[in-house]
Design an enzyme around this catalytic site. Structure first.
Site, PDB file in Angstrom:
ATOM      1  CB  VAL A  59      -5.184   3.255  -6.529  1.00  0.00           C
ATOM      2  CG1 VAL A  59      -5.835   1.932  -6.193  1.00  0.00           C
ATOM      3  CG2 VAL A  59      -6.227   4.371  -6.599  1.00  0.00           C
ATOM      4  CB  CYS A  60      -2.832  -0.383  -3.119  1.00  0.00           C
ATOM      5  SG  CYS A  60      -1.840  -1.845  -2.843  1.00  0.00           S
ATOM      6  CG  MET A  61       0.557   0.917  -8.530  1.00  0.00           C
ATOM      7  SD  MET A  61      -0.839   1.396  -9.591  1.00  0.00           S
ATOM      8  CE  MET A  61      -0.563   0.363 -11.019  1.00  0.00           C
ATOM      9  CG  ASN A  99      -6.237  -0.817   0.610  1.00  0.00           C
ATOM     10  OD1 ASN A  99      -7.406  -1.059   0.865  1.00  0.00           O
ATOM     11  ND2 ASN A  99      -5.234  -1.385   1.252  1.00  0.00           N
TER      12      ASN A  99
END
Length: 189
Positions: free
Chosen positions: A92-94, A84
Site C-alpha cells: 500500500v502506498c506508504m 495506490n
C-alpha cells in the site's frame, strides 16, 4: 495464557502491541497472528457502495520494532486492482500511512478507517499501479468494471459445502497472469 515474546524495543511497546492485537480480535476481524505478533494476516471486506464491495482480501501487517511510533507496513496478500496499491507485491502506498499515522492510532484504525478510505477514494494522481490509474483517469465506469473483474478472479470468498457464511474461507489464489497480460499497453493514456 503463554508468554509471548514481542519484537519491540521496550516492555511498554510490547504491552501496547498486545493490547492493539487484542482490540483487533475483539472488533471481530478474522486475524492470524504469528508467535511474536510482528506479522498479522487480517481479513478485510470491501466497503459497501464501492467497486470493492463483495470482495474479501487477506491483508498482511508487519509491525516495526518502533510501533506505535512508526506505522506498520501494510500489504495486500490477495491481488487487488487499485491505483495506490502495487499489483505484484500488494504494498500500500506508504504516504497514506506515514502522513496520517500517529502513535494514538492502532490496528483497528487501519481496518476501520485507513484501508476503507483508500478503497473508497483511490488517487490516480499518485499511483503505485499506473495501469489502474490510467483506467481510472480514462473512465470511472471502465475502472469499476475492471475492479469487478479482478474482484471475481481473486477476492471472492469461497464457501465450502456445509460452511456458514460466517466461516467463509478466502482461497489464496495465485495466477501466472500479470496485470499487463490482462490490460493492453494502449491503456497507458
Amino acid at each position: 495464557m503463554a508468554n509471548v515474546v514481542v519484537n519491540t524495543t521496550s516492555p511498554m511497546a510490547g504491552r501496547r502491541l498486545n493490547r492493539d492485537v487484542n482490540r483487533l480480535l475483539a472488533a471481530g476481524y478474522h486475524t492470524t497472528v504469528d508467535d511474536d505478533m510482528t506479522n498479522l494476516d487480517v481479513r478485510l471486506e470491501g466497503p459497501m457502495g464501492t467497486a470493492y464491495e463483495g470482495g474479501v482480501w487477506t491483508v498482511n501487517v508487519a509491525m516495526p520494532q518502533e510501533y506505535p511510533l512508526k506505522a506498520p507496513r501494510v500489504r495486500f496478500v490477495t491481488k487487488i486492482l487499485h491505483p495506490n496499491i502495487e499489483f505484484t507485491t500488494g504494498l500500500v502506498c506508504m504516504n497514506v500511512f506515514k502522513q496520517a499515522w500517529s502513535a494514538n492510532y492502532d490496528l483497528v484504525n487501519i481496518f476501520e478507517t485507513f484501508l476503507p478510505q483508500l478503497l473508497r477514494h483511490p488517487n490516480p494522481h499518485d499511483p503505485l499501479n499506473h495501469h489502474a490509474a490510467a483506467i481510472m483517469k480514462r473512465s470511472e465506469q471502465d475502472f469499476r468494471d475492471t475492479v469487478s473483474m479482478f474482484l471475481r478472479m481473486y477476492a471472492m470468498p469461497i464457501v465450502l459445502p456445509g460452511q456458514s457464511k460466517d466461516s467463509e474461507n478466502l482461497e489464496k489464489r495465485s495466477s501466472d497472469l500479470s496485470l499487463s497480460d490482462l490490460i493492453s499497453d494502449d491503456d497507458d493514456d
